[in-house]
Enzyme design. Structure first.
Site: not given
Length: 147
Positions: A40, A45-47, A50
């Site tokens: 998401k 973690g996703c930020t 990315a």
């Protein structure tokens, strides 16, 4: 089961932050690439993942190795995420989860994407696959080291 090294990656078409539909077999025909699935936009973690791809993007560019990120977020959210974090690669929206499912990138029962990264060769055969929900940086290192 999941997809394994040596298997042909499933083709797909998804909306992209470029404003057009992205089709793997058309848009990256004859090119190796990295496709990473993540849960998401705007989560910790996703930020981090990315931004790590962004920070190492010059290395991928030097290898002529495109990076594509896929989650179930909509394009509007992806565009905000891309702009906020100055991401130099395309994000694709798989709102239905169909592509995530084809790539064995959905958490069973929850329906959210796993953190899984695929390295495809120029024929889109899976050269490497790495799955780790918590070590986002390892995805980037693994792809660069195994290309």
């Amino acid at each position: 089961m999941g997809l394994k090294k040596g298997q042909k990656a499933p083709d797909f078409t998804l909306p992209s932050t470029s404003g057009t539909d992205f089709k793997l077999s058309r848009d990256l025909f004859g090119k190796p690439c990295v496709i990473y699935f993540y849960p998401k936009d705007f989560t910790g973690g996703c930020t981090a993942q990315a931004c790590e791809f962004r920070d190492q993007f010059a290395d991928f560019k030097d290898l002529d190795l495109p990076v594509i990120g896929i989650s179930r977020d909509d394009i509007t959210t992806h565009l905000r995420f891309k702009k906020t974090h100055d991401l130099p690669f395309e994000l694709l929206s798989d709102e239905s989860g169909e592509v995530c499912k084809k790539y064995d990138a959905l958490v069973p029962l929850l329906g959210i994407p796993k953190r899984v990264t695929y390295l495809l060769d120029k024929g889109h055969v899976i050269k490497d696959v790495f799955q780790d929900m918590f070590n986002a940086k390892a995805h980037i290192e693994k792809m660069l080291n195994n290309y």
